[in-house]
Design a protein around this motif. Structure first.
Motif, mmCIF file in Angstrom:
data_model
loop_
_atom_site.group_PDB
_atom_site.id
_atom_site.type_symbol
_atom_site.label_atom_id
_atom_site.label_comp_id
_atom_site.label_asym_id
_atom_site.label_seq_id
_atom_site.Cartn_x
_atom_site.Cartn_y
_atom_site.Cartn_z
ATOM 1 N N THR A 8 3.407 8.946 -3.899
ATOM 2 C CA THR A 8 3.472 7.937 -4.956
ATOM 3 C C THR A 8 2.078 7.693 -5.519
ATOM 4 O OG1 THR A 8 3.196 6.146 -3.363
ATOM 5 C CG2 THR A 8 5.449 6.807 -3.889
ATOM 6 N N SER A 9 2.046 7.287 -6.777
ATOM 7 C CA SER A 9 0.750 7.051 -7.424
ATOM 8 C C SER A 9 0.842 5.823 -8.310
ATOM 9 C CB SER A 9 0.328 8.272 -8.237
ATOM 10 O OG SER A 9 -0.921 8.046 -8.868
ATOM 11 N N PHE A 10 0.845 4.643 -7.664
ATOM 12 C CA PHE A 10 0.839 3.383 -8.394
ATOM 13 C C PHE A 10 -0.525 2.741 -8.161
ATOM 14 C CE2 PHE A 10 5.310 4.092 -7.163
ATOM 15 C CZ PHE A 10 5.896 4.137 -8.434
ATOM 16 N N GLN A 11 -1.349 2.687 -9.205
ATOM 17 C CA GLN A 11 -2.728 2.226 -9.065
ATOM 18 C C GLN A 11 -3.071 1.221 -10.146
ATOM 19 O OE1 GLN A 11 -5.389 5.577 -9.044
ATOM 20 N NE2 GLN A 11 -4.477 6.513 -7.219
ATOM 21 N N LEU A 12 -4.034 0.355 -9.803
ATOM 22 C CA LEU A 12 -4.535 -0.635 -10.750
ATOM 23 C C LEU A 12 -5.966 -0.982 -10.356
ATOM 24 C CD1 LEU A 12 -3.823 -2.649 -13.104
ATOM 25 C CD2 LEU A 12 -3.253 -4.308 -11.324
ATOM 26 N N GLU A 13 -6.835 -1.093 -11.352
ATOM 27 C CA GLU A 13 -8.227 -1.428 -11.075
ATOM 28 C C GLU A 13 -8.380 -2.936 -10.959
ATOM 29 O OE1 GLU A 13 -12.715 -0.886 -12.967
ATOM 30 O OE2 GLU A 13 -11.062 0.360 -13.689
ATOM 31 N N PHE A 14 -9.025 -3.353 -9.871
ATOM 32 C CA PHE A 14 -9.277 -4.783 -9.650
ATOM 33 C C PHE A 14 -10.600 -4.932 -8.913
ATOM 34 C CE2 PHE A 14 -8.815 -8.525 -6.797
ATOM 35 C CZ PHE A 14 -8.827 -9.508 -7.778
ATOM 36 N N ASP A 15 -11.458 -5.799 -9.433
ATOM 37 C CA ASP A 15 -12.802 -6.006 -8.866
ATOM 38 C C ASP A 15 -13.535 -4.675 -8.690
ATOM 39 O OD1 ASP A 15 -12.568 -8.711 -8.853
ATOM 40 O OD2 ASP A 15 -12.174 -8.922 -6.708
ATOM 41 N N VAL A 21 3.937 -6.836 -10.568
ATOM 42 C CA VAL A 21 3.598 -8.218 -10.193
ATOM 43 C C VAL A 21 2.085 -8.420 -10.189
ATOM 44 C CG1 VAL A 21 3.636 -9.866 -8.296
ATOM 45 C CG2 VAL A 21 5.713 -8.650 -8.914
ATOM 46 N N ALA A 22 1.359 -7.475 -9.584
ATOM 47 C CA ALA A 22 -0.097 -7.587 -9.538
ATOM 48 C C ALA A 22 -0.695 -7.585 -10.939
ATOM 49 C CB ALA A 22 -0.680 -6.447 -8.707
ATOM 50 N N ASP A 23 -0.168 -6.723 -11.803
ATOM 51 C CA ASP A 23 -0.658 -6.667 -13.176
ATOM 52 C C ASP A 23 -0.417 -7.991 -13.890
ATOM 53 O OD1 ASP A 23 -1.802 -5.335 -15.441
ATOM 54 O OD2 ASP A 23 0.216 -5.149 -16.265
ATOM 55 N N THR A 24 0.751 -8.608 -13.659
ATOM 56 C CA THR A 24 1.067 -9.902 -14.275
ATOM 57 C C THR A 24 0.121 -10.981 -13.781
ATOM 58 O OG1 THR A 24 3.399 -9.295 -14.452
ATOM 59 C CG2 THR A 24 2.874 -11.637 -14.574
ATOM 60 N N ASN A 41 9.936 -6.588 -6.504
ATOM 61 C CA ASN A 41 10.759 -5.647 -7.245
ATOM 62 C C ASN A 41 10.767 -6.040 -8.703
ATOM 63 O OD1 ASN A 41 12.001 -3.955 -5.047
ATOM 64 N ND2 ASN A 41 12.676 -5.970 -4.358
ATOM 65 N N ALA A 42 10.834 -5.061 -9.567
ATOM 66 C CA ALA A 42 10.949 -5.366 -10.988
ATOM 67 C C ALA A 42 12.261 -6.100 -11.227
ATOM 68 C CB ALA A 42 10.905 -4.079 -11.805
ATOM 69 N N ILE A 43 12.294 -6.975 -12.214
ATOM 70 C CA ILE A 43 13.482 -7.787 -12.464
ATOM 71 C C ILE A 43 14.579 -6.931 -13.085
ATOM 72 C CG2 ILE A 43 14.373 -9.839 -13.587
ATOM 73 C CD1 ILE A 43 11.563 -10.877 -13.752
ATOM 74 N N ALA A 78 9.794 -14.911 -10.868
ATOM 75 C CA ALA A 78 10.155 -13.567 -10.415
ATOM 76 C C ALA A 78 9.131 -12.543 -10.890
ATOM 77 C CB ALA A 78 11.548 -13.208 -10.939
ATOM 78 N N GLY A 79 8.498 -12.826 -12.035
ATOM 79 C CA GLY A 79 7.499 -11.913 -12.564
ATOM 80 C C GLY A 79 6.264 -11.810 -11.704
ATOM 81 N N ILE A 80 5.987 -12.809 -10.873
ATOM 82 C CA ILE A 80 4.838 -12.747 -9.960
ATOM 83 C C ILE A 80 5.288 -12.582 -8.507
ATOM 84 C CG2 ILE A 80 3.274 -14.025 -11.480
ATOM 85 C CD1 ILE A 80 3.840 -16.520 -9.801
#
Length: 792
Positions: free
Chosen positions: A17-24, A38-41, A62-64, A151-153
């Motif tokens: 799997t390759s789900f990534q997001l830049e943070f700090d 959720v993290a992106d929101t 989980n996505a809504i 639910a979005g978070i």
């Protein structure tokens, strides 16, 4: 290679799997698209501090899905919103139950997220209770919009429906806090003035300044005596009018006795003033009452878990269309749609679809229960993965869940005999205490030391503790009931807690109690060539269709042709007779059919008094039965088995379990006679049965216990209902009753012993008022804390 964990929920990230997001300034890995979304929101909503300050990982997100969005929109129906919320002018007030919270940072995140919504006026999240108090404009943002925002978070929320007791608890807790704040603040202010007056006595103080500070102290004490201490005097006045002294009488006398004496000294500039003592006394009393109330609420909360699963909404199918309605407004005959993951809104029967259900909150059994067309479902259980159409058989208030909650509340409101005795003892104690206080004042004022008479009398009134005496029994009983309820034991009659520790004999029914109650046909013997095996079984099945006994269910699948039976007559515990084509048909025991018993046979079929067939059935013994019988016998109980089964199976079960006595072939009347004989001999008897045909025996025994069954709880005559298919709970019931009795004795021993020691010391003048207040509060808290141990 070390495992990679999800940045949001800390679960392992699956390989590939390759789900990534830049943070700090770092690339963060996520286990799924839901956690990434959720993290992106959270980060894009300027709420990234959540990840910096949290102490626990979040729940997996989980996505809504569209199904969840549709479910959330059902809360927007006007009828539903009206039932679950209250109006505050243009605003709507609601309590939400939130799942997925793990730490205080979660509460901060939820509050920040909701406060960004323009329609939200006020939001308060309690991470301990996992609830959110919300005040918003429902006309601007529907409730579904708020729930979708959560639910979005990553948090699932639903309305929390509190019963009247819950609302009363919140209101009373708020009052406690307000009174505690008033008495605490005034105590600090008056204490500062009192220190000045004390020092002024030694260093010299101008008379006008002294009078000024006394009057200020009087004014500051007024909110305490007129508001903070008002519950004590109100309770005392009610008891005086009813001519039944309670614990608040001496407390009120102590407070107002001191206040009016000090007010007199202030008005006429004579004697000493003790306003700081009034405030301090009231504050400490309120503090003790507050902690006591919070502690007692823990026991109350433990009995109200079922309230949290009360369904709120339902999808009503009417003319092929779906309508969101309040679950409380469903009626018998309505057809409702149950979607995957939804709480079943009412008791009913499945008319379309198949699934499995989680009934653990009602039965304690966590294994999924398979549900098909014709299966019964219960309100409060969770539908797993299938789409069901259910025909409502009972509205929510009359459902199994509603009846259990009603029985819980009724049980907690009952007063066992031991509680009535302690109440009488407390009233007797208060009356004697007032006499002792009056005699103490006279003794000190006229013979010992007139200057100390006031303070010594005050100490006598305060130090003694009828509070602990009155709390000794109810707190222990409440906690014991809560613990038993949590273990799947529903006490319908609190009086049984008085009797259970005194039991000597335990009587067991066999079928459906010691055995599983799920019969299967093992053999059939025909005695007439006029009937084939299929015809004989079909005839038996037609008659057994009128019975609720477990034996009748063994023939359900043998019903191939429905016969027009007439004059059906059921003889409880014996059999069924009917007319068919001018023939008299009998199905039941050998005695009922008036035939010679056959080896192993349990059910006989006769046509016009001629034996047609004898059927042998197999019913497995419960796995927990041997261990329970052995445990109870080791504890000294005499065990009896009374069964209507006259076959060899009863003898085999007796050989396997080893009861002290077994009587087989018993009719309901014979069971009553056996139990009545034991009661007449002075024994204390408990009867355990399946609750279907044991009602007469239940009335004859001191304590009656019914196994969990599909019969209506309101018609069940048992004192105790086991909500799980586990007779091993009998040992838990007996242990819980003994623990409750032990807790009551410990509480009474402490409260009585404490008072016997403290009263002579107070009368002799060795106890100051401050020590008296602390001792009284400590005594009450100790009793409550000891009772709370029963919850563990």
């Amino acid at each position: 290679m070390s495992a990679v964990y999800c940045f949001h929920c800390h679960e392992p990230v699956p390989s590939g799997t390759s789900f990534q997001l830049e943070f700090d300034a770092k690339q963060r890995q996520f286990c799924c698209a839901g956690c990434l979304a959720v993290a992106d929101t959270i980060i894009s909503s300027n709420l990234a501090d959540y990840y910096r300050f949290r102490t626990e990982p979040a729940s997996r997100a989980n996505a809504i899905p569209k199904e969840l969005a549709a479910e959330l929109s059902s809360f927007d129906a006007p009828q539903v919103l009206e039932d679950i919320s209250t109006r505050q002018g243009e605003l709507t007030e609601l309590e939400l139950s939130i799942s997925g919270m793990s730490c205080a940072a979660c509460a901060w995140l939820i509050e920040k997220q909701l406060r960004q919504l323009p329609a939200v006026h006020q939001v308060n999240v309690n991470s301990t209770t996992q609830r959110c108090h919300l005040l918003w404009r429902a006309d601007a943002t529907p409730l579904s919009g708020i729930l979708k925002s959560l639910a979005g978070i990553g948090y699932q929320a639903s309305p929390f429906i509190a019963d009247q007791e819950e609302q009363v608890f919140k209101l009373e807790l708020s009052r406690y806090l307000k009174r505690l704040a008033v008495s605490g603040i005034m105590t600090m202010q008056v204490m500062m003035l009192a220190v000045a007056l004390y020092f002024g006595e030694y260093t010299g103080i101008d008379a006008s300044h002294q009078g000024y500070m006394r009057w200020i102290s009087l004014l500051l004490t007024l909110p305490v005596v007129l508001y903070a201490a008002l519950p004590f005097v109100s309770s005392a006045w009610r008891s005086v009018k009813a001519r039944q002294m309670n614990m608040d009488v001496p407390v009120s006398l102590a407070i107002y006795y001191t206040f009016f004496a000090s007010a007199y000294a202030t008005a006429f500039n004579t004697g000493e003033v003790y306003f700081e003592s009034v405030c301090m006394f009231t504050f400490l009393l309120q503090l003790g009452k507050f902690f006591e109330y919070r502690a007692r609420s823990r026991a109350r909360d433990a009995t109200s878990n079922l309230l949290k699963i009360m369904p709120v909404t339902a999808t009503l199918l009417k003319d092929g269309e779906q309508h969101a309605v309040s679950a409380r407004r469903l009626q018998s005959g309505d057809c409702i749609l149950i979607k995957p993951g939804e709480t079943i809104a009412a008791d009913g029967q499945i008319i379309s679809g198949q699934s499995s259900a989680d009934e653990s909150m009602l039965t304690g059994e966590y294994a999924p229960v398979s549900k098909n067309i014709g299966s019964l479902v219960m309100a409060g259980s969770i539908n797993h993965d299938g789409l069901l159409q259910v025909n409502v058989s009972k509205p929510l208030a009359s459902s199994r869940l509603g009846q259990i909650i009603a029985l819980q509340q009724r049980t907690l409101s009952q007063k066992p005999a031991v509680l009535q005795r302690t109440d009488r003892l407390a009233k007797y104690f208060v009356e004697r205490l007032l006499i002792i206080a009056a005699a103490t004042f006279v003794l000190w004022y006229f013979w010992l030391d007139a200057d100390r008479a006031f303070w010594v009398t005050l100490s006598v009134l305060v130090a003694t503790c009828p509070c602990a005496l009155s709390l000794a029994t109810p707190t222990a009983i409440t906690c014991a009931l809560a613990r038993l309820n949590r273990n799947g034991i529903l006490i319908k009659n609190a009086q049984v807690l008085d009797v259970l520790p005194e039991l000597t004999h335990i009587v067991f029914d066999k079928t459906g109690t010691l055995t599983e109650g799920r019969f299967s046909i093992s053999d059939i013997t025909l005695f007439s060539s006029d009937y084939s095996e299929a015809q004989a079984l079909n005839l038996i099945a037609n008659l057994e269709a009128y019975s609720e006994h477990p034996i009748g269910r063994a023939f359900a699948d043998k019903l191939t042709t429905k016969l027009p039976l007439e004059q059906v007559n059921i003889v409880v515990g014996s059999g069924i007779s009917a007319q068919f084509n001018s023939m008299q048909i009998k199905v039941g025991s050998a005695a009922f059919c008036a035939v010679t018993p056959q080896a192993k046979a349990m059910v006989y079929l006769c046509v016009d008094n001629q034996l047609i067939a004898a059927v042998s059935l197999h019913d497995a013994v419960r796995q927990e039965a041997p261990a329970l019988v052995s445990q109870l016998q080791q504890q000294g109980y005499k065990l009896l088995m009374l069964t209507g089964d006259s076959s060899e199976q009863a003898d085999k079960l007796q050989q396997q379990l080893g009861f002290d006595q077994m009587v087989k072939g018993c009719s309901p009347e014979q069971k009553v006679a056996e139990i009545t004989a034991l009661v007449s001999a002075g024994h204390k008897v408990l009867m355990l049965g399946d609750g279907i045909n044991d009602s007469p025996s239940f009335h004859a025994a001191h304590v009656s216990v019914a196994m969990q069954s599909g019969t209506d709880l309101s018609k069940n005559q048992a004192d105790v209902v086991l909500l799980q298919h586990d007779i091993g709970l009998i040992a838990t019931l007996l242990q819980g009753s003994k623990a409750a009795q032990r807790g009551i004795r410990q509480n009474l021993a402490w409260s009585v012993g404490y008072n016997l020691i403290i009263i002579p010391l107070a009368v002799a003048g060795f106890v100051s008022p401050y020590i008296a207040v602390i001792g009284m509060s400590f005594s009450s808290l100790l009793v409550v804390s000891n009772s709370l141990r029963l919850l563990k």
